[in-house]
Structures are given as structure tokens and as C-alpha cells.
Scaffold this motif. Structure first.
Motif, PDB file in Angstrom:
ATOM      1  N   ASP A   1     -47.468   8.718  -4.219  1.00 32.17           N
ATOM      2  CA  ASP A   1     -46.114   8.295  -4.574  1.00 32.17           C
ATOM      3  C   ASP A   1     -45.813   6.933  -3.954  1.00 32.17           C
ATOM      4  OD1 ASP A   1     -43.598   8.312  -5.654  1.00 32.17           O
ATOM      5  OD2 ASP A   1     -42.953  10.175  -4.724  1.00 32.17           O
ATOM      6  N   GLU A   2     -44.774   6.303  -4.481  1.00 27.78           N
ATOM      7  CA  GLU A   2     -44.379   4.996  -3.965  1.00 27.78           C
ATOM      8  C   GLU A   2     -43.578   5.104  -2.673  1.00 27.78           C
ATOM      9  OE1 GLU A   2     -45.215   2.134  -5.179  1.00 27.78           O
ATOM     10  OE2 GLU A   2     -46.085   2.687  -7.120  1.00 27.78           O
ATOM     11  N   ARG A   3     -43.168   6.322  -2.337  1.00 26.85           N
ATOM     12  CA  ARG A   3     -42.320   6.484  -1.166  1.00 26.85           C
ATOM     13  C   ARG A   3     -42.606   7.825  -0.507  1.00 26.85           C
ATOM     14  NH1 ARG A   3     -38.223  10.102  -2.260  1.00 26.85           N
ATOM     15  NH2 ARG A   3     -38.069  10.753  -4.442  1.00 26.85           N
ATOM     16  N   ILE A   4     -42.107   7.963   0.693  1.00 25.90           N
ATOM     17  CA  ILE A   4     -42.122   9.235   1.412  1.00 25.90           C
ATOM     18  C   ILE A   4     -40.678   9.553   1.771  1.00 25.90           C
ATOM     19  CG2 ILE A   4     -42.835  10.404   3.551  1.00 25.90           C
ATOM     20  CD1 ILE A   4     -45.437   8.796   3.420  1.00 25.90           C
ATOM     21  N   PRO A   5     -40.175  10.768   1.415  1.00 27.92           N
ATOM     22  CA  PRO A   5     -40.922  11.925   0.938  1.00 27.92           C
ATOM     23  C   PRO A   5     -41.467  11.758  -0.469  1.00 27.92           C
ATOM     24  CG  PRO A   5     -38.568  12.365   0.884  1.00 27.92           C
ATOM     25  CD  PRO A   5     -38.733  11.048   1.586  1.00 27.92           C
ATOM     26  N   SER A   6     -42.690  12.219  -0.646  1.00 23.84           N
ATOM     27  CA  SER A   6     -43.382  12.106  -1.923  1.00 23.84           C
ATOM     28  C   SER A   6     -42.980  13.238  -2.858  1.00 23.84           C
ATOM     29  CB  SER A   6     -44.896  12.154  -1.684  1.00 23.84           C
ATOM     30  OG  SER A   6     -45.583  12.435  -2.883  1.00 23.84           O
ATOM     31  N   GLN A   7     -42.793  12.905  -4.115  1.00 26.57           N
ATOM     32  CA  GLN A   7     -42.465  13.930  -5.111  1.00 26.57           C
ATOM     33  C   GLN A   7     -43.597  14.931  -5.291  1.00 26.57           C
ATOM     34  OE1 GLN A   7     -42.542  12.648  -9.310  1.00 26.57           O
ATOM     35  NE2 GLN A   7     -43.277  10.648  -8.582  1.00 26.57           N
ATOM     36  N   TYR A   8     -44.808  14.598  -4.817  1.00 30.27           N
ATOM     37  CA  TYR A   8     -45.955  15.486  -4.968  1.00 30.27           C
ATOM     38  C   TYR A   8     -46.125  16.437  -3.783  1.00 30.27           C
ATOM     39  CZ  TYR A   8     -46.875  11.991  -8.514  1.00 30.27           C
ATOM     40  OH  TYR A   8     -46.737  11.149  -9.589  1.00 30.27           O
TER      41      TYR A   8
ATOM     42  N   ALA B   1     -44.770  19.563  -1.476  1.00 34.70           N
ATOM     43  CA  ALA B   1     -43.880  20.723  -1.543  1.00 34.70           C
ATOM     44  C   ALA B   1     -42.698  20.569  -0.597  1.00 34.70           C
ATOM     45  CB  ALA B   1     -44.655  21.994  -1.203  1.00 34.70           C
ATOM     46  N   ALA B   2     -42.838  19.720   0.413  1.00 36.38           N
ATOM     47  CA  ALA B   2     -41.774  19.537   1.399  1.00 36.38           C
ATOM     48  C   ALA B   2     -40.758  18.474   1.000  1.00 36.38           C
ATOM     49  CB  ALA B   2     -42.377  19.183   2.758  1.00 36.38           C
ATOM     50  N   ALA B   3     -40.956  17.819  -0.159  1.00 39.38           N
ATOM     51  CA  ALA B   3     -39.982  16.824  -0.628  1.00 39.38           C
ATOM     52  C   ALA B   3     -38.803  17.574  -1.218  1.00 39.38           C
ATOM     53  CB  ALA B   3     -40.620  15.907  -1.661  1.00 39.38           C
ATOM     54  N   ASP B   4     -37.933  18.045  -0.350  1.00 37.17           N
ATOM     55  CA  ASP B   4     -36.932  19.027  -0.752  1.00 37.17           C
ATOM     56  C   ASP B   4     -35.719  18.867   0.148  1.00 37.17           C
ATOM     57  OD1 ASP B   4     -35.853  21.191  -2.067  1.00 37.17           O
ATOM     58  OD2 ASP B   4     -37.445  22.583  -1.539  1.00 37.17           O
ATOM     59  N   LEU B   5     -34.634  19.553  -0.221  1.00 38.96           N
ATOM     60  CA  LEU B   5     -33.449  19.530   0.635  1.00 38.96           C
ATOM     61  C   LEU B   5     -33.687  20.289   1.929  1.00 38.96           C
ATOM     62  CD1 LEU B   5     -30.299  20.125  -1.612  1.00 38.96           C
ATOM     63  CD2 LEU B   5     -30.925  18.063  -0.357  1.00 38.96           C
ATOM     64  N   ASN B   6     -34.259  21.474   1.825  1.00 39.24           N
ATOM     65  CA  ASN B   6     -34.350  22.304   3.013  1.00 39.24           C
ATOM     66  C   ASN B   6     -35.429  23.368   2.862  1.00 39.24           C
ATOM     67  OD1 ASN B   6     -32.792  23.906   1.132  1.00 39.24           O
ATOM     68  ND2 ASN B   6     -30.951  23.058   2.041  1.00 39.24           N
ATOM     69  N   LYS B   7     -35.903  23.838   3.999  1.00 38.89           N
ATOM     70  CA  LYS B   7     -36.877  24.924   4.077  1.00 38.89           C
ATOM     71  C   LYS B   7     -36.447  25.856   5.208  1.00 38.89           C
ATOM     72  CE  LYS B   7     -39.890  23.050   1.134  1.00 38.89           C
ATOM     73  NZ  LYS B   7     -40.143  23.612  -0.196  1.00 38.89           N
ATOM     74  N   ILE B   8     -36.738  27.139   5.038  1.00 35.97           N
ATOM     75  CA  ILE B   8     -36.379  28.127   6.056  1.00 35.97           C
ATOM     76  C   ILE B   8     -37.257  27.948   7.294  1.00 35.97           C
ATOM     77  CG2 ILE B   8     -36.192  30.589   6.593  1.00 35.97           C
ATOM     78  CD1 ILE B   8     -35.834  31.108   3.599  1.00 35.97           C
ATOM     79  N   VAL B   9     -36.623  28.037   8.464  1.00 39.99           N
ATOM     80  CA  VAL B   9     -37.349  28.085   9.737  1.00 39.99           C
ATOM     81  C   VAL B   9     -37.026  29.426  10.367  1.00 39.99           C
ATOM     82  CG1 VAL B   9     -37.697  27.047  12.007  1.00 39.99           C
ATOM     83  CG2 VAL B   9     -37.256  25.582  10.019  1.00 39.99           C
ATOM     84  N   ARG B  10     -37.974  30.325  10.325  1.00 41.29           N
ATOM     85  CA  ARG B  10     -37.759  31.691  10.813  1.00 41.29           C
ATOM     86  C   ARG B  10     -39.055  32.230  11.408  1.00 41.29           C
ATOM     87  NH1 ARG B  10     -41.897  34.448   7.939  1.00 41.29           N
ATOM     88  NH2 ARG B  10     -41.998  33.521   5.864  1.00 41.29           N
ATOM     89  N   ALA B  11     -38.934  33.184  12.315  1.00 38.20           N
ATOM     90  CA  ALA B  11     -40.114  33.738  12.985  1.00 38.20           C
ATOM     91  C   ALA B  11     -40.437  35.147  12.511  1.00 38.20           C
ATOM     92  CB  ALA B  11     -39.912  33.729  14.495  1.00 38.20           C
TER      93      ALA B  11
ATOM     94  N   SER C   1     -36.032  19.231   4.974  1.00 39.97           N
ATOM     95  CA  SER C   1     -37.446  18.870   4.911  1.00 39.97           C
ATOM     96  C   SER C   1     -37.679  17.430   4.462  1.00 39.97           C
ATOM     97  CB  SER C   1     -38.186  19.847   4.001  1.00 39.97           C
ATOM     98  OG  SER C   1     -37.546  19.975   2.753  1.00 39.97           O
ATOM     99  N   GLY C   2     -36.973  16.996   3.424  1.00 39.71           N
ATOM    100  CA  GLY C   2     -37.182  15.627   2.953  1.00 39.71           C
ATOM    101  C   GLY C   2     -36.866  14.596   4.020  1.00 39.71           C
ATOM    102  N   ASN C   3     -35.769  14.781   4.724  1.00 43.04           N
ATOM    103  CA  ASN C   3     -35.395  13.842   5.779  1.00 43.04           C
ATOM    104  C   ASN C   3     -36.368  13.891   6.947  1.00 43.04           C
ATOM    105  OD1 ASN C   3     -33.220  12.944   4.319  1.00 43.04           O
ATOM    106  ND2 ASN C   3     -31.686  14.064   5.495  1.00 43.04           N
ATOM    107  N   ALA C   4     -36.913  15.072   7.243  1.00 40.88           N
ATOM    108  CA  ALA C   4     -37.902  15.181   8.316  1.00 40.88           C
ATOM    109  C   ALA C   4     -39.167  14.400   7.967  1.00 40.88           C
ATOM    110  CB  ALA C   4     -38.234  16.642   8.588  1.00 40.88           C
ATOM    111  N   LEU C   5     -39.622  14.497   6.721  1.00 40.33           N
ATOM    112  CA  LEU C   5     -40.781  13.713   6.291  1.00 40.33           C
ATOM    113  C   LEU C   5     -40.521  12.220   6.449  1.00 40.33           C
ATOM    114  CD1 LEU C   5     -41.976  15.451   2.982  1.00 40.33           C
ATOM    115  CD2 LEU C   5     -42.706  15.902   5.313  1.00 40.33           C
ATOM    116  N   ARG C   6     -39.347  11.798   6.018  1.00 44.69           N
ATOM    117  CA  ARG C   6     -39.006  10.380   6.102  1.00 44.69           C
ATOM    118  C   ARG C   6     -39.014   9.899   7.557  1.00 44.69           C
ATOM    119  NH1 ARG C   6     -34.685  10.889   3.646  1.00 44.69           N
ATOM    120  NH2 ARG C   6     -35.430  10.373   1.553  1.00 44.69           N
ATOM    121  N   ALA C   7     -38.459  10.699   8.446  1.00 43.57           N
ATOM    122  CA  ALA C   7     -38.369  10.303   9.848  1.00 43.57           C
ATOM    123  C   ALA C   7     -39.744  10.196  10.502  1.00 43.57           C
ATOM    124  CB  ALA C   7     -37.499  11.309  10.613  1.00 43.57           C
TER     125      ALA C   7
END
Length: 434
Positions: free
Chosen positions: A37-44, A46-56, A157-163
Motif C-alpha cells: 500500500d501507499e500508506r500505513i495502515p495498509s488496506q491489505y 487485517a489490523a487496518a481497522d477502527l478497533n480490535k478486542i484486547v482480552r485475555a 488498531s489503525g492508529n496503533a499501526l500508524r504510530a
């Protein structure tokens, strides 16, 4: 390995970026990340998303302990801005199949005994119990049973990838992005079978002493033998566009996972999108014995599309919990692709026959992103040890697989299907739009 030797990391998703982060922290100075992709987060990714669950919640305490370690990483200055410990409601509806009920009960039994988690676990057996932790629930919650876990939440998740991308770039990690310089089209091998580098779509050959393939669902496109035990699989994602007042209403809502219907998060304040995902066994895209995503997953008939059966699940989920939203239009619909193994175990290992020159990171199986703060450490351990000592993360032999791929995983309800079965439905939707 010489810390000045060239290292090529293929893929700028959660696994690839975490690996780059841990390697640069360990003093490696010649790291290049290749991203199509031309940028990160990449559209390719799975983590290029608004959010993901963090649970144990795991029936296996091995992964529970790994998540608790990752949570410490989520509470650091680099990752902390993107982590939201809102708590986690896990439930089944009154019409849930026995498999979903059993899965919830096993997870509850596991976390209720864990010394770090047990004090924050509260059983939910009545409508009032649920509303004590999610007062916004105005639906009937018919037959809902479950529990609340205080030590859990989600990450943007998307913002974490960018950071992490920007952090690594500031420390000297090189990033080649785009369909020409960032898209890897082949791996190069010498006469002994050692991987000596890669070739990108622009025809440039890049030498590497160590090549690390972190392409997720696309991994088998470069390493075909990976496709024998790690398949590309997708799940549906949908959103509801909310107003500012509606976002404020749902602020602080715990992540809610109804195991026979789906899950959702508090709305994203920047976009005012409320994300939902149905639960099921997912869809594969098999051709010639290997499942891979479409070349451009978000284009063509699958653009802004989810299967009807998934939409019906989400409508029912909303009717039970937030009925005022149940008939609202779904926007930004898509199929999210990830790499899946039959037993939901990761693969973090050298590819056999490559003399420890080619590493594959695969098999996130829908539960990998939460490990992003610590995942790269395990790759570093592999390289330092020269072999994968954990059998569960080793390269898998094809003969260990069977046909009911992933259906036996306890938290998946239903049977996996082929994407080709959705073609007629998606084409009808596309024609209706035109």
C-alpha cells in the motif's frame, strides 16, 4: 546475526511492524519494511481497522498469560494512547447453540481462576446484571447469560499501526511503500536453498541476510507451501454512522461479544462510526487448493458488501441490545482477511530448507493483533535461538491437516464457506446499486 546485516520485513501490518520495533530496539540497524500500500495502515492488513478486542479470555492459560504480558505493553507511552480498558461483556443469547454456551462456560471457568483476572469477573444472569455494566442497553436481552471482565477492552488498531510506523521510521527503519517499490513479487534463493533476498514489482532486486514474511492472508502468494496449513479467511465488518450526541450516549460502553451473534465497541469519536462484526466460521477463497484473498479485496462486487446472513445476525444483535439502532443503514461494509490455522495457533518459524534465512509469521487466526506490543520479541527469540522451540508455533506438516478446517475451534459457531458461494448475492447487490 550481524546487527548491520540487511533484514527485509515483508508487510507493514501488526506482525511486521512489531518485528521491526523489537529488532531496532535490539540494535539492528539495517531493516527495510516492504509494504504494497501507499500508506500505513495498509488496506491489505487485517489490523487496518477502527478497533480490535484486547482480552485475555482463553481456554488455554498459555495464551492468557501472553495477553496479560501484551497488556503491559499496551499501557506504555508508545501504545497507550490507542488502548481503552472499557471492560468486556461476554454473553450468549437465549437461542445460542450449545457449542457457543460451552465455549463461554469454559472461558468463564478459566478467567475466574486466574489470579490476575478473577477479582474483576462478575457473572451476568439477569437483565439488571447486564445493565449494571452497560446501562445503555435498552433492548430485551432475551435469555442473555454471561459475565463482565474488568481487565479487558480494545485498541484503536489503525492508529496503533500508524504510530509504530512513524516511531520505527524515526529510528532508522526504512520503509518502501506502494505497488512498485513496496510490492514483493518473488523471493530469491541461491543454489543451496538459502533465501538471499527479494524482487519488487519495479524489478529491483534487494539483498537480505534475513527475510521475514509477515504478509498475513497473502503469505502463500510468495510461499506456496504455507498455504497447506495457513489459509486466507475473511469475516464481515460493518459500521453505523452516529451523531455526536449518539456517540456521547455510548461513550464508555464495554466491548460486547455475544458469541452466537457478534460483537461491537463503543463508537470512534473521530469518525463517529460504531463498528460491529458477526461471529461465525468465516469464508475462504480457494483456487487450486490454496485460499488467497482477491487481488484487490475491497474492489469489485465485494466493495461495501457483507453476506445477508451476517447482516441478519447483526440486526438481531442490535435488536437485543440497542434496538434504536437496529434498522439504521450499515456503512463501510467489508470482508476482513486474515491468516487462519486449523487449531488457531500462530506460526513463527523458519521455512524448512532455507537454512534459517527465511522466517514466516502467520496464523493470527483472528486473535493476533492484541499481541502487537510483544509479538516482535518472539521473532527476535527465534532468530537468536536458531530454531522454534515451541511445537505449537512451528512450521506444520500438511499431513496434520484435515478437511473441516477451523470448524472445530471452540469459539466459532457455524461452518466455513467458500467466497464463490457469495458471488451471485454480491452481483445482485452491485446491479441494484447501478
Amino acid at each position: 546475526m550481524d546487527k548491520t546485516a540487511p533484514i527485509a520485513i515483508l508487510g507493514g501490518g501488526a506482525f511486521g511492524l512489531s518485528t521491526a520495533l523489537h529488532f531496532v530496539d535490539a540494535g539492528y540497524t539495517n531493516i527495510t519494511v516492504f509494504e504494497r500500500d501507499e500508506r500505513i495502515p495498509s488496506q491489505y492488513s487485517a489490523a487496518a481497522d477502527l478497533n480490535k478486542i484486547v482480552r485475555a479470555e482463553y481456554e488455554d492459560s498459555f495464551y492468557t498469560d501472553l495477553v496479560l504480558e501484551a497488556m503491559e505493553g499496551w499501557r506504555t507511552p508508545l501504545f497507550g494512547p490507542y488502548y481503552h480498558e472499557t471492560g468486556y461483556i461476554v454473553a450468549t443469547s437465549g437461542k445460542a447453540p450449545q457449542k457457543a454456551v460451552n465455549s463461554l462456560e469454559k472461558a468463564l471457568a478459566s478467567v475466574s481462576k486466574h489470579p490476575t483476572l478473577k477479582s474483576g469477573i462478575k457473572p451476568l444472569n439477569t437483565v439488571k446484571d447486564f445493565r449494571d455494566y452497560a446501562w445503555q442497553f435498552s433492548g430485551p436481552l432475551n435469555g442473555f447469560k454471561g459475565y463482565f471482565n474488568r481487565v479487558a477492552g480494545y485498541a484503536h488498531s489503525g492508529n496503533a499501526l500508524r504510530a509504530v510506523h512513524l516511531h520505527c521510521a524515526s529510528r532508522g527503519v526504512r520503509f518502501l511503500l506502494g505497488e512498485k517499490s513496496g510490492k514483493v513479487v518473488s523471493l530469491r534463493y541461491d543454489q543451496t536453498g538459502r533465501c538471499s533476498g527479494i524482487t519488487t514489482a519495479d524489478g529491483v532486486e534487494h539483498t537480505a541476510d534475513m527475510t521475514i514474511c509477515a504478509l498475513g492472508a497473502f503469505g502463500a502468494s510468495l510461499i506456496p507451501s504455507l498455504g497447506k496449513f495457513a489459509v486466507a479467511r475473511c469475516w464481515s465488518v460493518a459500521h453505523v454512522q452516529l451523531t455526536e450526541a449518539e456517540c456521547d450516549l455510548l461513550r464508555g460502553l464495554p466491548v460486547t461479544n455475544v458469541r452466537d451473534l457478534g460483537f461491537f465497541f463503543e463508537p470512534d469519536p473521530a469518525t463517529r462510526l460504531f463498528k460491529l462484526c458477526p461471529l461465525g466460521a468465516g469464508y475462504t477463497n480457494t483456487h487450486g487448493g490454496t485460499s488467497l484473498p482477491p487481488t484487490n479485496p475491497n474492489e469489485g462486487p465485494l466493495r461495501d458488501f457483507i453476506p445477508l446472513e451476517d447482516e441478519l445476525k447483526l440486526r438481531q444483535l442490535l435488536r437485543e441490545t440497542l434496538p434504536w439502532m437496529a434498522d439504521r443503514p450499515f456503512v463501510d461494509r467489508k470482508m476482513c482477511w486474515f491468516s487462519d490455522t486449523q487449531d488457531s495457533e500462530y506460526c513463527i518459524d523458519f521455512v524448512p530448507g532455507t537454512q534459517n534465512s527465511l522466517v514466516v509469521l502467520s496464523g493470527d487466526s483472528g486473535h493476533g493483533f492484541k499481541m502487537m506490543p510483544t509479538f516482535g520479541k518472539w521473532v527476535l527469540d527465534l532468530v537468536n535461538n536458531g530454531k522454534q522451540e515451541l511445537q505449537r508455533w512451528q512450521w506444520k506438516s500438511p499431513e496434520k491437516q484435515n478437511s473441516n478446517w477451523g470448524d472445530a475451534v471452540s469459539w466459532r459457531v457455524g461452518t466455513a464457506k467458500e467466497l464463490s458461494g457469495l458471488a451471485a448475492e454480491s452481483n445482485k447487490v452491485l446491479k441494484a446499486r447501478l
